[in-house]
Structure formats: structure tokens, C-alpha cells
Write an enzyme that holds these catalytic residues in place. Structure first.
Site, short mmCIF file in Angstrom:
data_model
loop_
_atom_site.label_atom_id
_atom_site.label_comp_id
_atom_site.label_asym_id
_atom_site.label_seq_id
_atom_site.Cartn_x
_atom_site.Cartn_y
_atom_site.Cartn_z
N ASP A 155 0.84 -1.19 0.00
CA ASP A 155 0.00 0.00 0.00
C ASP A 155 0.88 1.25 0.00
OD1 ASP A 155 -2.21 -1.63 0.15
OD2 ASP A 155 -2.47 -1.39 2.32
N LYS A 156 0.34 2.33 -0.48
CA LYS A 156 1.09 3.58 -0.58
C LYS A 156 1.68 4.00 0.77
CE LYS A 156 0.62 8.42 -2.00
NZ LYS A 156 -0.29 9.45 -2.59
#
Length: 376
Positions: free
Chosen positions: A147-148
Site C-alpha cells: 500500500d502507498k
């Protein structure tokens, strides 16, 4: 490779061992479309070791592929290597923590997306050209993602063959991934397994997941409390046994202990008071995976600045965990173990029935059958 007006012969290299024939064309002769490959296979013009072949046939190292003339598709141009700025090259080099013949291992910082998307122009995938050496034609490729806002280890394959190899290890669950996380509160059970099926949450446009016992995909996470600070915050090791989107974040929130800084799944309760960073505290700490070069690739990634600062402020010692994979579930009982268990169960049952038999024999007391059964 280019098409020509002559018959060509190619040898299947090690990186292409096990790949489908149509995938081989896409990889090495991308200017020849799938329709042409299918037609050639149907009419017997493509040969593998002298025999007719189908597009979905698997190739083996050393086999010879006969490709007929033609098949050009001038409108399809090979993808050109992107020219990176000096800042982008420095950013890519700063993330690299280990490289082998088959892999690149980077420590992705929080806030950097793994792949591009709407209004996302700075991402790991866009920086991979920085790792190409002079003369290399094959671009490194991602085999999994983070995930970012999650930091830590991200594995990048250097060749198509190693990408296929690593992908199989991730999908087959033989790769061991251990994450560190700070969560709000302290789980009552210090070590356990979270099993909660996950699905996309309706109305979120697929941007958010939730626990769905009816139609969700199976999801399983092992966890262990490493240290805790009163009842306020705990440091967890998390080991995902499946690879669902946002799995660790949803599972932690589902057991009532959202990851610190994860407002998406924990709401306001995910943020601690004081000076603890509001960034998400989830870090891919260690990866252990088989390597196509032989042996295992075992890599550890340092914590990002905000996570390390929070650990120090709370009083957690990083040395308290070496991110060792948690023990696998015990294997199913063998036939002999099942027999022994059945014999023991029968023995316990007979022992439990002695009380009722004696009571029926006229001891004058109340029947003790129910009490006897409880004692065993």
C-alpha cells in the site's frame, strides 16, 4: 528480436522454462499479435522441436522454436526506456538495499505508491528504469505490491524468468513476509491467528475492504505481541498467510486494535495523543523467499524515520524482535496418531461410566454418572 522474411529458429532459455508459447511470443516477439500466433499454430507453421504446437503449450529450456516468416505489426513499437531525472535516479538508488542476479530488493518509503494511477505520477514502477544496466533489454518488473502508506521490503524481479519464479512463491504461500505494526490498545490474547474473509466494501468504489462472512475471500493472519506500553499501544509482528488487499489493516481493526495512523480503517481512534506521528505505522520488516539462483533470499528493511521515532518515544526496543516467521500450523494427525487418540478417548469414556454403573448397583447414594463424566 525482429520479424523477417525468413524462417527463424530460437532456443528456449532458462528464463523462459515453463512459460506458455503465446507468452513467449509476447515476451520476445511482441510485434506478432496473438491472432497471428494462433493462426500459425492452427496451420502447423509454428514448430517446437519439430512438432506442431498450440499457443497454450508449455515450453522447456533447450527446446527449439520454429517461427515462420512475416507477422510484422509496424504500429506496435517496443516500449522505450524512460529517461529519468537526476532526482528520480537518486530516489531509486536510495531505496535499494540488496541486489542479486535475479532480484532487486528495495525499502519503499511511506507515501510512495507502488504503481501509477489517477493523478499518481511518482511511483516505484516508474523508477525501475534506474536499475537497468548498460545493454540490458529486459526491464525489471514488480512481483507484488505494498500500500502507498505502508513502508518496507518490496521485491523486484530482474528478468521475466525470475518474475515467474517469485510469483509462484508468493501465490503458493512459501514466501515468508513479516510485518511490524504499532496498534492502538493491547490484544488480550498475546499470540494467535485472525481468520476473517474480506471483500470490497459496497459504496467505496473498491477503495476499501471489509469483513464479509457471506461472500468474502478467505483471509488469514498470524500475529504476536512483541511489547506493550500499558494498555495504550502494542507492537505486533504480523505474518499474512493470504494476500488480500489491505488484509493486515482490516484484520487489526476487526479485532479492535487498528494500526496507529490508519484513519481509513480505525477512524479517529487510530491516532494517539501527544507527539506520536499521524503517519501509518505498518512496515514490511523481513522477507524470506526461495531464489532462482539457489538457496534463499533473506532480507530485512530498516524502519522509516517516523516509525523509529515512535518506537523510541514509547520505549520499545527494536532488538526485542528479529522478525522470525511464526510456527506453521501443526500438520494433520497421522493414521497411527488418530488411532491412539481414539483408544485414549475410549479409555476415558469407560472410566467415566464406572460411576453410573456402581450407582445402579445399589450403593444407596445418588447416581454420579453426570458428575463422573464432567471429571473426565
Amino acid at each position: 528480436m525482429k520479424t523477417s522474411d525468413e524462417v527463424r529458429n530460437f532456443t528456449v532459455e532458462a528464463d523462459d522454462d515453463g512459460i506458455r508459447l503465446d507468452r513467449w511470443f509476447k515476451r520476445h516477439l511482441p510485434q506478432i499479435g496473438f491472432g497471428t500466433v494462433s493462426k500459425w499454430a492452427r496451420t502447423g507453421q509454428i514448430r517446437v522441436d519439430g512438432s506442431r504446437a498450440k499457443p497454450d503449450d508449455r515450453l522447456a529450456q533447450g527446446q527449439q522454436i520454429r517461427v515462420p516468416p512475416g507477422g510484422d505489426a509496424p504500429h506496435k513499437k517496443p516500449k522505450q526506456k524512460r529517461e529519468l531525472t537526476k532526482a528520480e535516479i537518486e530516489q531509486a538508488e536510495a531505496m535499494l538495499i540488496e541486489q542479486t542476479k535475479s532480484a532487486l530488493v528495495i525499502n519503499k518509503p511511506p507515501g510512495l505508491a507502488t504503481q501509477g494511477g489517477t493523478n499518481t505520477f511518482n511511483h516505484v514502477d516508474g523508477l525501475l528504469d534506474a536499475y537497468m544496466e548498460e545493454g540490458e533489454e529486459q526491464r525489471p518488473r514488480l512481483v507484488h505490491r505494498l500500500d502507498k502508506d505502508t513502508s518496507g521490503i518490496l521485491l523486484v524481479a530482474r528478468t521475466p524468468g525470475s518474475a515467474a519464479f517469485f510469483s509462484k512463491r508468493f501465490s503458493g504461500r512459501s514466501a515468508k513476509k513479516i510485518y511490524w505494526a504499532l496498534v492502538v490498545g493491547v490484544p488480550d490474547i498475546r499470540q494467535g491467528v485472525i481468520e476473517a474473509p474480506l471483500a470490497k466494501q459496497p459504496g467505496s468504489g473498491g477503495e476499501k475492504m471489509h469483513v464479509d462472512h457471506e461472500g468474502g475471500a478467505p483471509a488469514k493472519t498470524k500475529y504476536r505481541v512483541v511489547e506493550s506500553a500499558g494498555k495504550k499501544v502494542a507492537w505486533l509482528e504480523l505474518q499474512p498467510m493470504t494476500g488480500r488487499t489491505h488484509q493486515l489493516r482490516v484484520h487489526c481493526a476487526a479485532m479492535g486494535h487498528p494500526i496507529v495512523g490508519d484513519g481509513k480503517y480505525g477512524g479517529k481512534e487510530a491516532f494517539l495523543t501527544g507527539s506520536v506521528s499521524r503517519k501509518m505505522h505498518l512496515h514490511a520488516r523481513r522477507l524470506i523467499i526461495d531464489s532462482p539462483d539457489g538457496g534463499k533470499l533473506d532480507v530485512t528493511a530498516e524502519l522509516p524515520e517516523h516509525f523509529a521515532a515512535s518506537m523510541e518515544q514509547i520505549g520499545f526496543d527494536e532488538g526485542a524482535s528479529d522478525a522470525t516467521p511464526m510456527r506453521d500450523d501443526p500438520p494433520p494427525n497421522t493414521r497411527e496418531e488418530k488411532k491412539q487418540k481414539a483408544r485414549q478417548h475410549a479409555k476415558n469414556y469407560r472410566k467415566a461410566q464406572r460411576g453410573p454403573r456402581r450407582a445402579r448397583g445399589g450403593t444407596g447414594g445418588k447416581p454420579k454418572g453426570r458428575g463422573g463424566a464432567k471429571r473426565t
